[in-house]
Write a protein that holds these residues in place. Structure first.
Motif, PDB file in Angstrom:
ATOM      1  N   MET A   1      13.621   9.195  31.758  1.00  0.00           N
ATOM      2  CA  MET A   1      13.982   9.383  33.156  1.00  0.00           C
ATOM      3  C   MET A   1      13.815   8.099  33.954  1.00  0.00           C
ATOM      4  SD  MET A   1      12.480  13.109  34.181  1.00  0.00           S
ATOM      5  CE  MET A   1      13.183  14.604  33.500  1.00  0.00           C
ATOM      6  N   ILE A   2      12.758   7.361  33.664  1.00  0.00           N
ATOM      7  CA  ILE A   2      12.520   6.121  34.410  1.00  0.00           C
ATOM      8  C   ILE A   2      13.535   5.058  34.056  1.00  0.00           C
ATOM      9  CG2 ILE A   2      10.863   4.229  34.721  1.00  0.00           C
ATOM     10  CD1 ILE A   2       8.631   6.261  34.349  1.00  0.00           C
ATOM     11  N   ALA A   3      13.928   4.993  32.790  1.00  0.00           N
ATOM     12  CA  ALA A   3      14.710   3.851  32.314  1.00  0.00           C
ATOM     13  C   ALA A   3      16.200   4.114  32.215  1.00  0.00           C
ATOM     14  CB  ALA A   3      14.197   3.427  30.929  1.00  0.00           C
ATOM     15  N   ASN A   4      16.698   5.313  32.543  1.00  0.00           N
ATOM     16  CA  ASN A   4      18.144   5.513  32.397  1.00  0.00           C
ATOM     17  C   ASN A   4      18.947   4.925  33.541  1.00  0.00           C
ATOM     18  OD1 ASN A   4      18.538   7.520  34.567  1.00  0.00           O
ATOM     19  ND2 ASN A   4      17.386   8.898  33.262  1.00  0.00           N
ATOM     20  N   LEU A   5      18.266   4.400  34.581  1.00  0.00           N
ATOM     21  CA  LEU A   5      18.888   3.610  35.651  1.00  0.00           C
ATOM     22  C   LEU A   5      19.859   4.402  36.516  1.00  0.00           C
ATOM     23  CD1 LEU A   5      19.693   0.378  33.588  1.00  0.00           C
ATOM     24  CD2 LEU A   5      17.585   0.951  34.801  1.00  0.00           C
ATOM     25  N   GLY A   6      19.852   5.728  36.425  1.00  0.00           N
ATOM     26  CA  GLY A   6      20.768   6.517  37.239  1.00  0.00           C
ATOM     27  C   GLY A   6      22.227   6.355  36.865  1.00  0.00           C
TER      28      GLY A   6
ATOM     29  N   HIS B   1      21.057   6.531  43.509  1.00  0.00           N
ATOM     30  CA  HIS B   1      20.939   7.793  42.776  1.00  0.00           C
ATOM     31  C   HIS B   1      19.722   7.824  41.853  1.00  0.00           C
ATOM     32  CE1 HIS B   1      24.732   9.319  44.220  1.00  0.00           C
ATOM     33  NE2 HIS B   1      25.337   8.208  43.873  1.00  0.00           N
ATOM     34  N   HIS B   2      19.347   6.687  41.273  1.00  0.00           N
ATOM     35  CA  HIS B   2      18.275   6.711  40.291  1.00  0.00           C
ATOM     36  C   HIS B   2      16.945   7.103  40.928  1.00  0.00           C
ATOM     37  CE1 HIS B   2      16.193   6.042  36.647  1.00  0.00           C
ATOM     38  NE2 HIS B   2      15.590   4.929  37.028  1.00  0.00           N
ATOM     39  N   LEU B   3      16.654   6.567  42.099  1.00  0.00           N
ATOM     40  CA  LEU B   3      15.407   6.931  42.770  1.00  0.00           C
ATOM     41  C   LEU B   3      15.388   8.416  43.128  1.00  0.00           C
ATOM     42  CD1 LEU B   3      14.915   3.845  45.118  1.00  0.00           C
ATOM     43  CD2 LEU B   3      13.833   4.300  42.905  1.00  0.00           C
ATOM     44  N   ILE B   4      16.541   8.948  43.531  1.00  0.00           N
ATOM     45  CA  ILE B   4      16.618  10.382  43.828  1.00  0.00           C
ATOM     46  C   ILE B   4      16.365  11.198  42.565  1.00  0.00           C
ATOM     47  CG2 ILE B   4      18.134  12.219  44.646  1.00  0.00           C
ATOM     48  CD1 ILE B   4      19.553  10.150  46.354  1.00  0.00           C
ATOM     49  N   ASN B   5      16.973  10.785  41.447  1.00  0.00           N
ATOM     50  CA  ASN B   5      16.789  11.512  40.195  1.00  0.00           C
ATOM     51  C   ASN B   5      15.333  11.477  39.732  1.00  0.00           C
ATOM     52  OD1 ASN B   5      19.536  11.955  40.235  1.00  0.00           O
ATOM     53  ND2 ASN B   5      20.007  10.290  38.828  1.00  0.00           N
ATOM     54  N   LEU B   6      14.700  10.311  39.869  1.00  0.00           N
ATOM     55  CA  LEU B   6      13.305  10.193  39.445  1.00  0.00           C
ATOM     56  C   LEU B   6      12.405  11.115  40.259  1.00  0.00           C
ATOM     57  CD1 LEU B   6      12.725   6.384  38.818  1.00  0.00           C
ATOM     58  CD2 LEU B   6      12.859   8.214  37.144  1.00  0.00           C
ATOM     59  N   ALA B   7      12.592  11.095  41.574  1.00  0.00           N
ATOM     60  CA  ALA B   7      11.750  11.932  42.419  1.00  0.00           C
ATOM     61  C   ALA B   7      12.036  13.414  42.215  1.00  0.00           C
ATOM     62  CB  ALA B   7      11.960  11.558  43.886  1.00  0.00           C
ATOM     63  N   GLN B   8      13.261  13.748  41.808  1.00  0.00           N
ATOM     64  CA  GLN B   8      13.630  15.154  41.634  1.00  0.00           C
ATOM     65  C   GLN B   8      13.181  15.697  40.287  1.00  0.00           C
ATOM     66  OE1 GLN B   8      17.846  15.876  41.958  1.00  0.00           O
ATOM     67  NE2 GLN B   8      17.569  18.042  42.345  1.00  0.00           N
ATOM     68  N   ALA B   9      13.464  14.994  39.212  1.00  0.00           N
ATOM     69  CA  ALA B   9      13.173  15.504  37.875  1.00  0.00           C
ATOM     70  C   ALA B   9      11.885  14.945  37.284  1.00  0.00           C
ATOM     71  CB  ALA B   9      14.339  15.187  36.928  1.00  0.00           C
TER      72      ALA B   9
END
Length: 453
Positions: free
Chosen positions: A42-47, A212-220
């Motif tokens: 999740m951290i490294a997929n870069l959104g 998008h990546h920061l949103i994804n990290l905080a969400q999932a």
């Protein structure tokens, strides 16, 4: 939706086989490693998945190949680098991750994280093209391959955590390789995996990383970090109980993110502008309604299928997680709706607040409440987010109601003189209807001697 349901069912069968064939300590270690690999991925997929949704529809074949190839190569490379860092850092932060000191544990973490990143990015390629049937067959083959691989490894006498990790990782790598070689060329004729064009894609990756990546990290992120926190605070044995309850409840948590991703993809695609938030909410309610009721009422008996110890250890936690599915669906759909409107900062603030609430309360409550603390913290974080979404919706509706309407036309003063006719000076202008902007042919002047009546 079929992909979500089928993957969840086969995943349930996978962990049932693991619980019956392997000791709880081995399952706890394997789930801790898989959870750590999920966090790293999740951290490294870069959104890059949401970047695929934004950029892939409608581009030529050459650009399509460059975008997909660059995304996969950059995402997998970043995941491998982050996995190496996790191998070096995690054992020093928590003694329960000491198994990563061994070469087999380190290699398993790196391979599992890279396989998760590649599989997730390939799913987003199919979502971007509104061809989710390809994602369905991919995930069914992947989940079925995990079950068959675990049955084969346990039948061969392998009864350690390695059996769970190998059965989890090897089918993922095989299905991803088949997708690259067979499925993507059928999805987009002319596709070729190549390393050229990485430099041209870096600026798009930077934009995806900061948005998008920061949103994804905080969400999932919290859903993947919770098993890691349970392992660090309580140990691998308690994490086995937590993970079984969490995995059983995940059938509810996977529905709303799937619908939210489809909603965002439809609104991004020019042909899917009619996708509505109420319709998406109705789909989520219909799909999770009956399973939620069944898990809440018979969750203990379902966990007893693994073993009576799992039912005793995770029955209460499962009910708490079922209750959290409702606010979780509200926040997921709200984030997808705001993201389609371009309100990325609002999405990020909401997800960061929920993640901070959940993780902080989990860390504080685990020693005193046990594994139920993670459920209470998850429910609290999602409930806070849902209340904020409802408050924002009510505030937006009130603002729209109070917004001033169009200004009325100013009326002329009583002593105002009407404009004169353009032909006959001194006479009032004729009042023509707005519908007849052009006068009819018989009303046009036929000679210079024509005069207005």
């Amino acid at each position: 939706m079929a992909s979500t349901v089928g993957t969840s069912g086969l995943g349930y069968l996978y962990w049932m086989v693991a619980a019956r064939e392997l000791p709880r300590a081995a399952i706890g270690t394997a789930t801790a490693l898989i959870s750590a690999a999920t966090v790293v991925s999740m951290i490294a997929n870069l959104g890059l998945g949401h970047m695929f949704i934004q950029r892939l529809p409608g581009v030529p074949a050459a650009a399509w190949s460059r975008i997909v190839s660059a995304g996969l190569l950059l995402g997998c490379a970043a995941t491998a680098a982050a996995s190496i860092a996790a191998v070096l850092v995690l054992p020093r932060l928590a003694g329960n991750f000491g198994f990563l000191h061994e070469p087999a544990g380190a290699a398993a973490l790196i391979a599992t994280a890279v396989a998760l990143t590649a599989s997730m990015l390939l799913d987003y390629v199919f979502v971007a093209h509104r061809a989710s049937q390809g994602m369905l067959w991919r995930n069914l083959a992947l989940a079925g391959g995990k079950v068959l691989a675990l049955l084969g490894l346990t039948a061969a006498g392998l009864s350690t955590a390695s059996a769970v990790v190998l059965a989890w990782t090897l089918p993922s790598l095989a299905v991803s390789a088949y997708t690259l070689s067979r499925s993507l060329p059928r999805l987009r004729p002319g596709y070729r995996l190549a390393g050229a064009g990485l430099a041209a894609e870096l600026r798009y990756v930077r934009g995806s990383l900061t948005g998008h990546h920061l949103i994804n990290l905080a969400q999932a992120g919290p859903s993947a970090v919770l098993p890691v926190l349970v392992t660090a605070r309580l140990g691998a044995a308690d994490n086995a109980h937590f993970y079984m309850a969490w995995m059983t409840a995940s059938v509810l948590f996977m529905v709303s993110p799937a619908v939210a991703a489809a909603l965002y993809a439809e609104r991004t695609n020019a042909a899917g502008r009619s996708a509505s938030l109420p319709r998406a909410a109705l789909v989520v309610l219909v799909v999770i309604g009956a399973p939620a009721a069944g898990l809440f009422l018979a969750g203990g008996r379902i966990l007893a299928l693994f073993s009576p110890a799992y039912a005793a250890g995770g029955g209460i936690l499962l009910k708490i997680l079922v209750l959290a599915a409702i606010p979780d669906a509200i926040t997921n759909l709200a984030v997808a709706h705001w993201r389609s409107q371009g309100a990325l900062r609002r999405c990020l603030r909401l997800n960061l607040l929920m993640a901070a609430t959940c993780l902080a309360l989990t860390w504080l409550w685990l020693p005193s409440l046990g594994i139920e603390a993670a459920g209470f913290a998850w429910l609290t974080g999602q409930a806070v987010g849902a209340l904020i979404v409802v408050a924002h919706a009510v505030h937006s509706r009130l603002v729209r109601r109070e917004a001033p309407g169009p200004m009325p036309r100013p009326r002329p003063a009583r002593g105002h003189r009407p404009p004169v006719h353009p032909v006959v000076r001194g006479r009032p202008a004729m009042q023509l209807s707005n519908r007849n902007r052009r006068p009819s042919p018989h009303s046009r002047p036929r000679s210079r001697t024509w005069r207005a009546p």
